[in-house]
Scaffold this active site. Structure first.
Site, PDB file in Angstrom:
ATOM      1  N   GLY A 214       3.185   1.993  10.843  1.00 40.06           N
ATOM      2  CA  GLY A 214       3.033   1.307  12.121  1.00 40.06           C
ATOM      3  C   GLY A 214       2.674  -0.148  11.912  1.00 40.06           C
ATOM      4  O   GLY A 214       3.182  -1.042  12.582  1.00 40.06           O
ATOM      5  N   ALA A 215       1.800  -0.389  10.934  1.00 40.07           N
ATOM      6  CA  ALA A 215       1.371  -1.746  10.614  1.00 40.07           C
ATOM      7  C   ALA A 215       0.630  -1.693   9.290  1.00 40.07           C
ATOM      8  O   ALA A 215       0.285  -0.617   8.795  1.00 40.07           O
ATOM      9  CB  ALA A 215       0.466  -2.312  11.714  1.00 40.07           C
ATOM     10  N   MET A 216       0.379  -2.873   8.711  1.00 40.20           N
ATOM     11  CA  MET A 216      -0.315  -2.951   7.425  1.00 40.20           C
ATOM     12  C   MET A 216      -1.285  -4.119   7.443  1.00 40.20           C
ATOM     13  O   MET A 216      -0.925  -5.238   7.817  1.00 40.20           O
ATOM     14  CB  MET A 216       0.697  -3.107   6.285  1.00 40.20           C
ATOM     15  CG  MET A 216       0.066  -3.275   4.922  1.00 40.20           C
ATOM     16  SD  MET A 216      -0.954  -1.847   4.466  1.00 40.20           S
ATOM     17  CE  MET A 216      -2.128  -2.631   3.369  1.00 40.20           C
ATOM     18  N   GLU A 217      -2.514  -3.867   6.975  1.00 42.65           N
ATOM     19  CA  GLU A 217      -3.637  -4.777   7.148  1.00 42.65           C
ATOM     20  C   GLU A 217      -3.742  -5.877   6.106  1.00 42.65           C
ATOM     21  O   GLU A 217      -4.844  -6.407   5.867  1.00 42.65           O
ATOM     22  CB  GLU A 217      -4.948  -3.977   7.140  1.00 42.65           C
ATOM     23  CG  GLU A 217      -5.282  -3.311   5.800  1.00 42.65           C
ATOM     24  CD  GLU A 217      -4.834  -1.878   5.674  1.00 42.65           C
ATOM     25  OE1 GLU A 217      -5.375  -1.138   4.839  1.00 42.65           O
ATOM     26  OE2 GLU A 217      -3.916  -1.490   6.433  1.00 42.65           O
ATOM     27  N   ASN A 218      -2.644  -6.287   5.471  1.00 41.60           N
ATOM     28  CA  ASN A 218      -2.715  -7.351   4.471  1.00 41.60           C
ATOM     29  C   ASN A 218      -3.670  -8.452   4.946  1.00 41.60           C
ATOM     30  O   ASN A 218      -3.568  -8.928   6.076  1.00 41.60           O
ATOM     31  CB  ASN A 218      -1.330  -7.960   4.247  1.00 41.60           C
ATOM     32  CG  ASN A 218      -0.251  -6.918   4.125  1.00 41.60           C
ATOM     33  OD1 ASN A 218      -0.265  -6.091   3.241  1.00 41.60           O
ATOM     34  ND2 ASN A 218       0.691  -6.957   5.065  1.00 41.60           N
TER      35      ASN A 218
ATOM     36  N   GLU B 265       0.844  -1.186   0.000  1.00 43.67           N
ATOM     37  CA  GLU B 265       0.000   0.000   0.000  1.00 43.67           C
ATOM     38  C   GLU B 265       0.885   1.243   0.000  1.00 43.67           C
ATOM     39  O   GLU B 265       1.836   1.328   0.785  1.00 43.67           O
ATOM     40  CB  GLU B 265      -0.917   0.027   1.225  1.00 43.67           C
ATOM     41  CG  GLU B 265      -1.971   1.111   1.101  1.00 43.67           C
ATOM     42  CD  GLU B 265      -2.928   1.157   2.288  1.00 43.67           C
ATOM     43  OE1 GLU B 265      -4.054   1.623   2.118  1.00 43.67           O
ATOM     44  OE2 GLU B 265      -2.543   0.735   3.387  1.00 43.67           O
TER      45      GLU B 265
ATOM     46  N   HIS C 243      -7.026  -1.684  15.044  1.00 42.72           N
ATOM     47  CA  HIS C 243      -7.122  -0.901  13.807  1.00 42.72           C
ATOM     48  C   HIS C 243      -6.915  -1.790  12.586  1.00 42.72           C
ATOM     49  O   HIS C 243      -7.709  -1.770  11.637  1.00 42.72           O
ATOM     50  CB  HIS C 243      -6.067   0.214  13.844  1.00 42.72           C
ATOM     51  CG  HIS C 243      -6.033   1.073  12.617  1.00 42.72           C
ATOM     52  ND1 HIS C 243      -6.476   2.378  12.609  1.00 42.72           N
ATOM     53  CD2 HIS C 243      -5.605   0.828  11.351  1.00 42.72           C
ATOM     54  CE1 HIS C 243      -6.324   2.887  11.405  1.00 42.72           C
ATOM     55  NE2 HIS C 243      -5.792   1.967  10.621  1.00 42.72           N
ATOM     56  N   GLU C 244      -5.850  -2.590  12.613  1.00 41.22           N
ATOM     57  CA  GLU C 244      -5.548  -3.428  11.443  1.00 41.22           C
ATOM     58  C   GLU C 244      -6.586  -4.526  11.249  1.00 41.22           C
ATOM     59  O   GLU C 244      -6.942  -4.865  10.109  1.00 41.22           O
ATOM     60  CB  GLU C 244      -4.154  -4.039  11.582  1.00 41.22           C
ATOM     61  CG  GLU C 244      -3.023  -3.034  11.757  1.00 41.22           C
ATOM     62  CD  GLU C 244      -3.026  -1.930  10.711  1.00 41.22           C
ATOM     63  OE1 GLU C 244      -3.402  -2.195   9.557  1.00 41.22           O
ATOM     64  OE2 GLU C 244      -2.658  -0.791  11.050  1.00 41.22           O
TER      65      GLU C 244
ATOM     66  N   GLU D 188      -9.339   4.397   6.432  1.00 41.00           N
ATOM     67  CA  GLU D 188      -8.529   4.737   7.602  1.00 41.00           C
ATOM     68  C   GLU D 188      -9.321   5.440   8.700  1.00 41.00           C
ATOM     69  O   GLU D 188      -9.096   5.189   9.885  1.00 41.00           O
ATOM     70  CB  GLU D 188      -7.328   5.584   7.173  1.00 41.00           C
ATOM     71  CG  GLU D 188      -6.398   4.890   6.180  1.00 41.00           C
ATOM     72  CD  GLU D 188      -5.820   3.581   6.726  1.00 41.00           C
ATOM     73  OE1 GLU D 188      -5.934   3.321   7.936  1.00 41.00           O
ATOM     74  OE2 GLU D 188      -5.256   2.820   5.921  1.00 41.00           O
TER      75      GLU D 188
END
Length: 924
Positions: free
Chosen positions: A292-296, A150, A328-329, A351
């Protein structure tokens, strides 16, 4: 995606209509990718093939795919019995595409398969299919590879239709060294070991087919990982295998995250009334990770610090941060992954919503944390701050190309977006809001949507025209200031009628008529002595002017206020007599107002003063009143500290007596509290007691309470000497800053060296490493600062690229010598600009260091100099064009916001410095 350091202009360089977007031709649409990748952790290259099944919608002789920094070796297209090899391969670097030309027409109305062989590079830029390094238990440097796609970087791993609306399924295969873990979105279905042509033992790992999804959600991780595992059991749905992966030897630090992840999946399955559709959910800690993180989908990636902790020693803030980022993720697994925005102008829909329900889930899991009061100080006021600039942008911002996307991953998309959703949820009621979200997900699962689709479903659940009501909040820049024009008490009916007006709030204060044409639909809650906190009345202001009426009497101690709990995204300007009444009441009846309301009294008073709409002394009086009333609520004290820090930051060029006066107010608020709390943290202590103790120690030391500074230094010295119990983890970062800031010239270097040694120790937790990086900038030594910014900062063995900004922020915000450090850091930025350009591959990311080094400056001379540099004054030819391209296309929002911040705070200092000095003289 969660951005750890999330931070516009009237100039609109992005497109304003969908036809202006740089998107792929419509001739072909993907159906399925059969992707094979073979990463090499030694050469940092990878080989790959992809067979893309496509539906053909128009006759064409060309196949256009997204591709970036890939070498294409071969391309074919097969349709029926006809297989063609590309006669030409042309790259468009600016548009990040590759075009394959074929001799024969690919005929519309049927399917085809596009096959490509390619190689790529595992870069070290934290995007694409990139590499990350670490030292193992024996001190050997090792690597792993991981993806971050992303917004538009799947194209760096394989040629693709890399747009969110072009969803497809994926069949993925990885060939990796036999001793490494290989992970992807779906569960592994086979693993075949063999010896490759180079004589290495490898395995071919095949994964199950994914659901239909966007390319930016595809993910791979390859490295020496181990995991902890549990099973989530959502009511009425299939169980979900939940795993937390970390580098070998670290998996036990994932136990807290594992429990949070499983419980969060169970909560969202119920909230959304839709089962999580994958059989597993992996969460992986990565040493180098830009966001911070990624929601794959099914393979969520995190910075180490956002996922791992030692539960026995982790700070309360660290646990809260981990819990929220996970929530969140995992919210994205439904809102973003299952249902996806059609294009990046609706990024906020992903988001903003994930931010709101992420906090909703955190509150559900940890009700003792009082999440929504903390939300006001951490999210809501952040939105109000950035959106008070005329250089802000609408929540829904038109995006033309991939190069524009990076600039909207900011507090508007995240903080304002979530605040608007929270406001709507509060107005409609949680059940009505949830009902609309559930039907929205049911209609659009595995599809793409726009904001209007969500509004349509919320309209159906509420019976209101949500699209019309929300237009001003999402399509316009800014938010309203409600001004109390008049109030009229009716003794017979025991009511109060309050006449209000709304206008756009600008921090600069110089609102022009043409900037005040928006009329917001404003939901208003009113709390009074009659209604109490549980009976707030609800009203709406949908015109520029209006009157609201609510129950009231004129008894002793009577009060009223708008925007109970800061549920609405607006500020309030009360009449002077009302402000004085509130201040008096706070001193005698602190509990009359909620903690959230007390927070906003301070925040509104301060921001009104920045706009020239009220004296700064109103904020100072409010803080003093709270101090004298014995304010002890953590979130309110946190807002007080934030406000005093902001004021001090704007006064660093003023005389020492004025600056010392602000510190005196800090000592009044926090000085006596340290003795009451002490320095010990009992294991069974209540959540807020721990947070408040840390806060008052930090604030007292920062305000110059010498006894606290001495206590912290004594404990630091014992800690460095080997007594780990001398400094509890909750206050180590505070002690590090204090030790550097208060050391004399003879001792500061030894403290600096000791901190670097702790930071380099492999056993040091990542959260503590970050605290040290932030603390280093507090050193009161020109020689050490020079070493920090010119040597240490660029040493990737000490400062990972993801942590670069921590050092800069620590320098400009944490050093007592602001008058020296801030101009020095701006000069450093200019001197090192080419070095930074090579470090930040994505030019929009340059806005981070630019903002850090320039935004805290004060003075008309400073704003003029920064603006001149951004324009490229004095440059010619290619140098001038490069500067213009960087600043105008790469990070123009950061430039505009920085200039506006400098000018606004300069005006505040010039306007209020004498008032502050007079207030200090009469109060201390």
């Amino acid at each position: 995606m969660c951005m750890c350091n999330v931070q516009s202009t009237e100039q609109n360089v992005v497109g304003s209509a969908s036809e202006d977007r740089e998107i792929l031709p419509a001739a072909l649409k993907p159906i399925n990718y059969d992707l094979w990748l073979q990463p090499d952790l030694t050469s940092f290259t990878f080989d790959g093939t992809v067979a893309i099944s496509v539906s053909v919608h128009e006759d064409t002789t060309k196949v256009v795919l997204n591709s970036k920094e890939l070498t294409i070796h071969k391309a074919t297209v097969t349709q029926g019995d006809l297989k063609q090899t590309a006669t030409s391969i042309e790259f468009n670097k600016a548009k990040e595409t590759v075009t394959f030309e074929f001799d024969s027409v690919i005929v519309a109305g049927s399917s085809a398969v596009v096959y490509v062989e390619f190689t790529g590079v595992h870069n070290d830029q934290l995007h694409g299919f990139y590499r990350s390094s670490y030292n193992d238990a024996e001190g050997n440097k090792r690597h792993l590879v991981v993806t971050q796609f992303e917004a538009c970087d799947a194209r760096q791993a394989f040629p693709s239709f890399d747009e969110p609306a072009l969803k497809a399924t994926f069949d993925c295969t990885l060939v990796v060294d036999a001793d490494l873990a290989a992970l992807s979105n779906m569960n592994e279905v086979s693993s075949t070991a063999f010896v490759n042509t180079a004589g290495r033992s490898v395995k071919e790992v095949k994964f199950a087919r994914t659901p239909i999804m966007s390319t930016y959600l595809l993910a791979f991780v390859v490295g020496d990982f181990e995991c902890v595992e549990t099973v989530a059991k959502p009511a009425g749905a299939n169980p979900i295998t939940v795993r937390v992966f970390a580098l070998r030897g670290s998996a036990s630090q994932g136990e807290f995250a594992l429990g949070v992840g499983a419980r969060t999946l169970e909560y969202f399955s119920e909230y959304f009334n839709e089962a999580y559709p994958l059989p597993k959910c992996d969460m992986v800690a990565i040493p180098d990770f830009g966001a911070g993180a990624m929601e794959n989908w099914g393979l969520v990636t995190y910075r180490n610090v956002a996922l791992l902790c030692n539960e026995a020693t982790a700070t309360t803030k660290a646990k809260k941060g981990i819990a929220y980022v996970i929530a969140h993720e995992l919210a994205h697994q439904w809102f973003g992954n299952l249902v996806t925005m059609s294009w990046w102008n609706d990024l906020w829909l992903n988001e903003g919503f994930a931010t709101f329900v992420g906090w909703l889930a955190t509150d559900h899991l940890f009700p003792e944390w009082d999440i929504w009061t903390g939300y006001i100080t951490g999210v809501y006021t952040n939105a109000l701050s950035l959106d008070s600039f005329r250089s802000s942008h609408p929540i829904q911002v038109d995006v033309k190309s991939a190069n524009d996307i990076g600039q909207i991953f900011d507090a508007i998309s995240y903080s304002k977006g979530s605040s608007v959703i929270r406001m709507l949820n509060d107005f409609l009621g949680g059940q009505i809001f949830m009902d609309g979200v559930r039907t929205y997900l049911q209609e659009f699962k595995y599809k793409n949507t726009v904001t209007a689709d969500l509004w349509r479903h919320l309209s159906a659940s509420s019976g209101l025209d949500i699209s019309t009501l929300m237009h001003g909040w999402t399509r316009e820049t800014g938010y309203p200031l409600l001004t109390i024009e008049n109030q009229e008490y009716n003794d017979e009916e025991k009511t109060l009628s309050v006449t209000l007006s709304q206008s756009r709030f600008l921090a600069a204060g110089d609102l022009k008529p043409e900037e005040d044409e928006v009329t917001w639909w404003v939901p208003i809650t009113v709390v009074s002595h009659l209604t109490g906190k549980s009976g707030a009345t609800k009203h709406v202001l949908a015109e520029k002017n209006g009157t609201i009426t609510f129950p009231y009497d004129a008894s002793e101690g009577a009060f009223w206020k708008l925007n109970f709990g800061a549920s609405g995204l607006y500020r309030v300007k009360y009449q002077a007599a009302h402000v004085a009444q509130i201040g008096s009441l706070l001193q005698t009846n602190l509990s009359a107002f909620s903690a959230g309301d007390r927070i906003m009294f301070i925040n509104d008073a301060y921001m009104l003063s920045t706009a020239g709409l009220g004296p700064i002394t109103s904020a100072l009086d409010m803080i003093k009143a709270l101090a004298l009333a014995g304010e002890s609520e953590y979130n309110v004290l946190s807002q007080i500290k934030t406000t005093l820090d902001a004021l001090s930051s704007s006064l660093y060029r003023e005389d020492a007596a004025t600056r010392e006066g602000v510190k005196q107010l800090g000592r009044l608020v926090f000085g006596d509290k340290v003795a009451a709390f002490g320095y010990d943290f009992p294991e069974t202590e209540e959540y807020f007691a721990r947070l408040t103790r840390s806060l008052v120690i930090e604030a007292a030391a920062s305000a110059g309470v010498e006894s606290v500074q001495a206590d912290l230094r004594e404990r630091f010295d014992r800690f460095v000497a080997g007594d780990a119990s001398a400094l509890h983890p909750e206050i180590r970062g505070i002690a590090y800053v204090n030790a550097l800031a208060t050391s004399d010239a003879a001792n500061v270097e030894s403290v600096f060296t000791a901190l670097l040694a702790i930071q380099a120790n492999p056993k040091t937790q990542d959260s503590e490493k970050n605290e040290i990086l932030r603390a280093l900038g507090s050193a009161n030594s020109p020689a050490l600062i020079d070493r920090l910014i010119n040597v240490i900062l660029f040493d990737k063995e000490i400062v990972r690229m993801q942590d670069f900004m921590m050092v800069l922020i620590g320098l400009v915000n944490g050093n007592n010598e602001s008058a020296v450090i801030r101009p020095l850091m701006w000069q450093w930025f200019k001197n090192n600009y080419e070095k930074l350009r090579s470090l930040y591959h994505n030019k929009s990311a340059l806005g981070g260091p630019f903002r850090a080094c320039a935004m805290t400056l004060i003075g008309d001379d400073s704003s003029a100099e920064v603006e001149s540099w951004a324009r490229g004054d004095g440059l010619e030819g290619e140098e001038l064009e490069t500067r213009k391209k960087d600043t105008v296309e790469g990070y123009y929002r950061a430039v505009d916001q920085t200039l506006e911040s400098i000018r606004t705070r300069t005006a505040l200092a010039n306007r209020e410095k004498d008032n502050i000095a007079a207030w200090v003289a009469s109060n201390f």
